[in-house]
Design an enzyme around this catalytic site. Structure first.
Site, mmCIF file in Angstrom:
data_model
loop_
_atom_site.group_PDB
_atom_site.id
_atom_site.type_symbol
_atom_site.label_atom_id
_atom_site.label_comp_id
_atom_site.label_asym_id
_atom_site.label_seq_id
_atom_site.Cartn_x
_atom_site.Cartn_y
_atom_site.Cartn_z
ATOM 1 N N HIS A 23 0.843 -1.205 0.000
ATOM 2 C CA HIS A 23 0.000 0.000 0.000
ATOM 3 C C HIS A 23 0.873 1.247 0.000
ATOM 4 O O HIS A 23 2.091 1.174 -0.213
ATOM 5 C CB HIS A 23 -1.004 -0.030 1.155
ATOM 6 C CG HIS A 23 -0.389 -0.101 2.534
ATOM 7 N ND1 HIS A 23 0.433 0.877 3.042
ATOM 8 C CD2 HIS A 23 -0.484 -1.045 3.507
ATOM 9 C CE1 HIS A 23 0.793 0.563 4.272
ATOM 10 N NE2 HIS A 23 0.265 -0.620 4.571
ATOM 11 N N CYS A 148 0.582 -6.516 23.576
ATOM 12 C CA CYS A 148 1.669 -6.125 22.679
ATOM 13 C C CYS A 148 1.514 -4.636 22.368
ATOM 14 O O CYS A 148 0.431 -4.203 21.954
ATOM 15 C CB CYS A 148 1.597 -6.936 21.382
ATOM 16 S SG CYS A 148 2.431 -6.115 20.017
ATOM 17 N N HIS A 151 0.439 -4.172 18.471
ATOM 18 C CA HIS A 151 -0.816 -4.712 17.945
ATOM 19 C C HIS A 151 -1.984 -4.654 18.924
ATOM 20 O O HIS A 151 -3.116 -4.928 18.542
ATOM 21 C CB HIS A 151 -0.605 -6.168 17.491
ATOM 22 C CG HIS A 151 0.309 -6.269 16.314
ATOM 23 N ND1 HIS A 151 1.673 -6.378 16.444
ATOM 24 C CD2 HIS A 151 0.052 -6.224 14.986
ATOM 25 C CE1 HIS A 151 2.219 -6.424 15.240
ATOM 26 N NE2 HIS A 151 1.270 -6.328 14.348
ATOM 27 N N LYS A 300 -3.179 4.915 11.323
ATOM 28 C CA LYS A 300 -2.223 4.204 10.483
ATOM 29 C C LYS A 300 -3.014 3.312 9.525
ATOM 30 O O LYS A 300 -4.013 2.711 9.919
ATOM 31 C CB LYS A 300 -1.298 3.353 11.360
ATOM 32 C CG LYS A 300 -0.154 2.796 10.542
ATOM 33 C CD LYS A 300 0.765 1.882 11.329
ATOM 34 C CE LYS A 300 1.816 1.322 10.394
ATOM 35 N NZ LYS A 300 2.178 -0.039 10.625
HETATM 36 O O1 ME8 Z 1 8.283 -4.902 9.126
HETATM 37 N N1 ME8 Z 1 3.402 4.614 6.698
HETATM 38 O O2 ME8 Z 1 7.704 -5.578 7.001
HETATM 39 P P1 ME8 Z 1 6.373 -4.729 6.758
HETATM 40 C C1 ME8 Z 1 4.677 4.624 6.310
HETATM 41 N N2 ME8 Z 1 9.363 -7.585 7.151
HETATM 42 N N3 ME8 Z 1 5.384 3.508 6.031
HETATM 43 C C2 ME8 Z 1 4.763 2.344 6.140
HETATM 44 C C3 ME8 Z 1 3.412 2.260 6.549
HETATM 45 C C4 ME8 Z 1 2.719 3.475 6.832
HETATM 46 N N4 ME8 Z 1 1.449 3.525 7.189
HETATM 47 N N5 ME8 Z 1 3.078 0.961 6.564
HETATM 48 C C5 ME8 Z 1 4.171 0.255 6.160
HETATM 49 C C6 ME8 Z 1 8.435 -5.613 8.143
HETATM 50 N N6 ME8 Z 1 5.191 1.091 5.901
HETATM 51 C C7 ME8 Z 1 9.608 -6.562 8.065
HETATM 52 C C8 ME8 Z 1 10.828 -5.761 7.720
HETATM 53 S S1 ME8 Z 1 13.425 -5.564 7.280
HETATM 54 C C9 ME8 Z 1 14.744 -6.520 7.421
HETATM 55 C C10 ME8 Z 1 12.094 -6.566 7.705
HETATM 56 C C11 ME8 Z 1 6.523 0.704 5.408
HETATM 57 O O3 ME8 Z 1 5.777 -5.269 5.510
HETATM 58 C C12 ME8 Z 1 7.619 1.240 6.301
HETATM 59 O O4 ME8 Z 1 8.821 1.250 5.595
HETATM 60 O O5 ME8 Z 1 5.538 -4.679 7.965
HETATM 61 C C13 ME8 Z 1 7.659 0.187 7.391
HETATM 62 O O6 ME8 Z 1 8.837 0.224 8.162
HETATM 63 C C14 ME8 Z 1 7.555 -1.062 6.561
HETATM 64 O O7 ME8 Z 1 6.627 -0.699 5.494
HETATM 65 C C15 ME8 Z 1 7.067 -2.269 7.317
HETATM 66 O O8 ME8 Z 1 6.924 -3.292 6.389
#
Ligand code: ME8
Length: 648
Positions: A23, A148, A151, A300
C-alpha cells in the site's frame, strides 16, 4: 572519471512482509530509496538500492493458511504484487531480494555458523510472551497492560528450549556507539527513542530460533536441524546477502550502506542489527533513516480498518509525478503525515499547476511569440538578473544538501521559493513591455535568465518527478539521458545555449477539481434554472452603466498573505493599492492557493463594498476571482500595472 574515483551510494528499504498487498506506506519508503539513488546518480555516484520480500515465519504461514494456499505459492503471488508495483511507480535502479532465495539462505546459514562459532549463540530454555503479529517475544516489562504495544493484542505465553543470541553482552557498547555518533540514527527523536530502549534495561538476549515442531517455514539452523532461524535474524541479513554476502565483490564496494525504515521497526534496526553486525565482525551501517507513518483518516493504514490508500490508483488518477511530488512535499521526514485526496489536489493546483506549470507555460509561450521558440543570445546581466542567478545557485545547492540529508519537504519548499522568485521576476521585468518597446537585447537577456533558471529547477526535480523533469528539460530543448547535478552544473548559473529550440507551449500539470466541488457542481447543474430577475442569485438581470460605475474596482499587489486563524478556507491578504494605501481583504482562497504563492501577485478587487467581519477579522473589499476548471482562480491584469489603477 576513473573507475577508482567513483564513489558509491547504497541504500535499502525494509524487506516487506508478504502477508498482504503493498500500500501507500510501502510505496513511500520505496520511492524515497528510488529518489535518493536518483539524486546520487545525478551527483555522479554509482548507486542502487535493495528492496524485497520477507517470506518466512509464522505470520506468512498463517496468512497462507487463511488464503487456502501453501506458503511457497502464497509468497510467490504476493511477492509478485510488490515486484509488479514498483515499475508502475517510476521506481528504478534496485535489486529485488527474496528471503526464500537459496543464495540468501546459504549466506544466512554461513553467518549463523560464524556467530555460533564465536560463542555468541547459546542454547537455553525460555518462556516468554510471543506476539505473532511482530514475530517476536516480549518481556513482561515491554508489554503495555499485558498487551503487545504494537498490535494491542494479548501475546501467547510460550515455554520452550531455544537458541539465544548474546545481545545483552553488546548493549553497553551499542549505547556508547549511538551516543558518540549523533547522526547514526536520524532524525534525532528516533535516536533518543533507541537510547531510551537501551536505558530502560528491558532488553535481554534475543531468541533466534523456532523449533520445527512449531514452525518449519524458515531457514534451518546450520548447527541444529531441529530448529529454523527467527525471521528477523534472517530478514536483516538480506541487506548484505543482496550484495553477495561479506565475501561478495559488491559488499566490498557498497557496504556500509544506508537504511530506510518507518518507526514501527526501529528496534530491530537500531538494536538487533548493529549488534549482529558487531558480532559478525562487520562494519556498521552508515545511517538508519526513520520516517513516520502515512495516516489515512488520521489512523495508520491497515487492511482491517479499511483505510488503505492504493498508490497505483492515485498515480493513475492524478499523474505519477504529481503524486510523487505530493508525498515528498507533504511528509516531513520523521513525522507522521495524513493522506487525503483533498490535500493532494490542493498541492497539485497550488505548487504544480499555478507556480511551476504556469511558469513554464508563460515563458514558453512568450518565447514562441518573441523569438520563434529559439533561445536568443543574451546581453550583459543587470543587477536583477544577477540576483536571480545568485538565488538559483543557492537554491540548487540547498536543494541537494537538504534532499540528500533526507529533509525532502524542506528541500522542495526551498526550491519553490526560487520557482516563485522566477514568477515574480517575470512580473517585474514585464517581457511584454520590452517586446512592445522593441527592446530586443534586454528582452533576450530576461528570457535567457528565465530559461536558465527553469532548466536548473527541472534538473533538481529529477529525483522526485523523473518523467515530468525529463519533459521539462525536453521542452527547454535538452534531452539528456544522463543529466547531472555536480561540478559546474551545481556551482554556477551558466546560460542555456543560444540557438536551442524550445517547445512552443507547455501544459505539464493540469489542475484538478476537488471531489466535493465536483459533487456541488453536479448538484447545481441539476437545479432547475431560475427565471431571470435582477435579484436572482446566479442569474443576473441588466444594470445601468451608472450602477456599474458605482463600483470602485482597482488593481493592487498582495504584500502579505496568511491563513485566517479561525477559518480554514480563508486567507487574510494585505494588498497595496498605491496612492489608496494598503488594505486588509479576506478571501476564500485557502483551498486553491498557499499564502506564499500569492505574495507579490497583482489582483483586482472591489474597494467600496461595506466592510464585513468574518470570524473576528474585518475585510475591506473583495478580491475578484473566476471559477476555473479546477476551482477558483484569481483575476489578474495581463501585464503589471501601477497599483491603485482603476478598472473600467
Ligand atoms: O516490518 N506509513 O515488514 P512490513 C509509512 N518484514 N510507512 C509504512 C506504513 C505506513 N502507514 N506501513 C508500512 C516488516 N510502511 C519486516 C521488515 S526488514 C529486514 C524486515 C513501510 O511489511 C515502512 O517502511 O511490515 C515500514 O517500516 C515497513 O513498510 C514495514 O513493512
Amino acid at each position: 572519471m576513473l573507475e577508482e574515483e567513483l564513489s558509491q551510494f547504497y541504500i535499502t528499504t525494509p524487506i516487506y512482509y508478504v502477508n498482504a498487498r503493498p500500500h501507500l506506506g510501502h510505496s513511500y519508503s520505496t520511492m524515497v530509496a528510488d529518489a535518493l539513488v536518483r539524486l546520487h546518480r545525478l551527483e555522479g555516484e554509482e548507486s542502487f538500492f535493495v528492496t524485497g520480500s520477507d517470506e518466512h515465519g509464522d505470520k506468512i504461514v498463517q496468512a497462507a493458511e487463511k488464503n487456502g494456499q501453501k506458503p511457497q505459492a502464497f509468497v510467490d503471488t504476493i511477492s509478485g504484487l510488490f515486484q509488479q508495483l514498483w515499475p508502475t511507480l517510476g521506481i528504478e535502479n534496485y535489486r529485488f531480494a527474496r528471503t526464500t532465495n537459496p543464495e540468501h539462505e546459504k549466506i544466512v546459514q554461513s553467518l549463523l555458523q560464524k556467530v555460533y562459532d564465536a560463542g555468541d549463540i547459546y542454547f537455553g530454555s525460555f518462556s516468554g510472551h510471543y506476539c505473532y503479529g511482530c514475530e517476536r517475544f516480549y518481556t513482561e516489562k515491554e508489554l503495555e497492560n499485558g498487551l503487545c504495544p504494537q498490535h494491542l493484542t494479548k501475546p501467547e505465553l510460550i515455554s520452550e528450549n531455544n537458541y539465544f543470541f548474546r545481545m545483552s553482552k553488546y548493549l553497553p557498547w551499542l549505547k556508547e556507539y549511538i551516543t558518540s555518533h549523533p547522526d547514526f540514527i536520524r532524525p534525532e527523536r528516533y535516536r533518543a527513542e533507541a537510547l531510551g530502549m537501551l536505558e530502560v534495561g528491558a532488553l535481554d538476549d534475543l531468541c533466534i530460533s523456532r523449533p520445527k515442531t512449531r514452525l518449519t517455514w524458515g531457514i534451518e539452523l546450520p548447527f541444529d536441524s531441529n530448529y529454523v532461524c527467527y525471521v528477523w535474524f534472517d530478514a536483516l541479513l538480506t541487506y548484505i546477502s543482496a550484495l553477495g554476502g561479506p565475501d561478495g565483490a559488491d559488499f566490498a564496494k557498497f557496504w556500509p550502506g544506508e537504511h530506510l525504515v518507518a518507526k514501527d521497526i526501529l528496534k530491530p534496526h537500531a538494536v538487533f542489527w548493529p549488534i549482529m553486525l558487531k558480532s559478525m565482525g562487520l562494519p556498521l551501517y552508515k545511517h538508519l533513516n526513520v520516517h513516520g507513518y502515512w495516516l489515512s483518516r488520521d489512523t495508520k493504514m491497515s487492511k482491517s480498518l479499511g483505510n488503505i490508500v492504493e498508490p497505483k490508483a492515485m498515480a493513475d488518477k492524478y499523474g505519477l509525478d504529481a503524486f510523487r511530488y505530493y508525498l515528498f512535499r507533504e511528509m516531513h521526514f520523521g513525522s507522521d503525515a495524513s493522506f487525503s485526496e483533498e490535500s493532494l489536489i490542493t498541492r497539485i493546483n497550488a505548487d504544480l499547476s499555478n507556480d511551476l506549470g504556469n511558469l513554464f507555460s508563460r515563458v514558453l509561450s512568450m518565447m514562441s511569440r518573441y523569438f520563434d521558440a529559439t533561445v536568443p543570445v543574451p546581453q550583459a546581466m543587470n543587477e536583477d538578473d544577477q540576483a536571480i542567478a545568485d538565488h538559483c545557485v543557492q537554491a540548487m545547492q540547498n536543494f541537494v544538501t537538504l534532499f540528500g540529508g533526507i529533509r525532502f519537504s524542506e528541500a522542495l519548499e526551498n526550491l519553490w521559493e526560487f520557482v516563485r522568485a522566477l514568477n515574480k521576476y517575470v512580473d517585474s521585468q514585464a517581457p511584454w513591455s520590452l517586446y512592445k518597446a522593441g527592446n530586443t537585447d534586454r528582452l533576450a537577456t530576461v528570457m535567457v535568465t528565465l530559461l536558465t533558471g527553469m532548466r536548473k529547477i527541472a534538473l533538481c526535480l529529477v529525483p522526485v518527478m523523473p518523467k515530468a523533469s525529463a519533459l521539462m528539460l525536453s521542452q527547454l530543448g535538452e534531452a539528456s539521458e544522463t543529466p547531472s547535478l555536480f561540478g559546474d552544473e551545481l556551482q554556477t548559473f551558466g546560460v542555456i545555449p543560444s540557438g536551442q529550440k524550445l517547445a512552443r507551449e507547455s501544459n505539464i500539470f493540469p489542475r484538478f477539481e476537488k471531489p466535493k466541488e465536483k459533487a456541488e457542481a453536479v448538484d447545481k447543474k441539476a437545479e432547475p434554472k431560475k427565471e431571470k430577475s435582477s435579484e436572482g442569485k446566479g442569474s443576473k438581470g441588466e444594470v445601468s452603466i451608472d450602477a456599474f460605475a458605482q463600483l470602485d474596482i482597482r488593481v493592487g499587489t498582495i504584500e502579505n498573505a496568511s491563513r485566517h486563524p479561525n477559518a480554514d478556507k480563508i486567507l487574510v491578504l494585505s494588498i497595496n493599492f498605491g496612492p489608496l494605501g494598503v488594505r486588509q481583504i479576506l478571501s476564500g482562497l485557502a483551498e486553491y492557493y498557499t499564502p506564499e504563492a500569492l505574495v507579490n501577485r497583482q489582483v483586482c478587487a472591489i474597494l467600496n463594498l461595506k466592510p464585513r467581519k468574518i470570524r473576528g477579522l474585518v475585510s475591506n473589499g473583495m478580491v475578484l476571482t473566476a471559477e476555473g476548471e479546477g476551482g477558483i482562480v484569481l483575476l489578474q491584469p495581463e501585464t503589471t500595472v501601477p497599483n491603485g489603477g482603476a478598472i473600467a
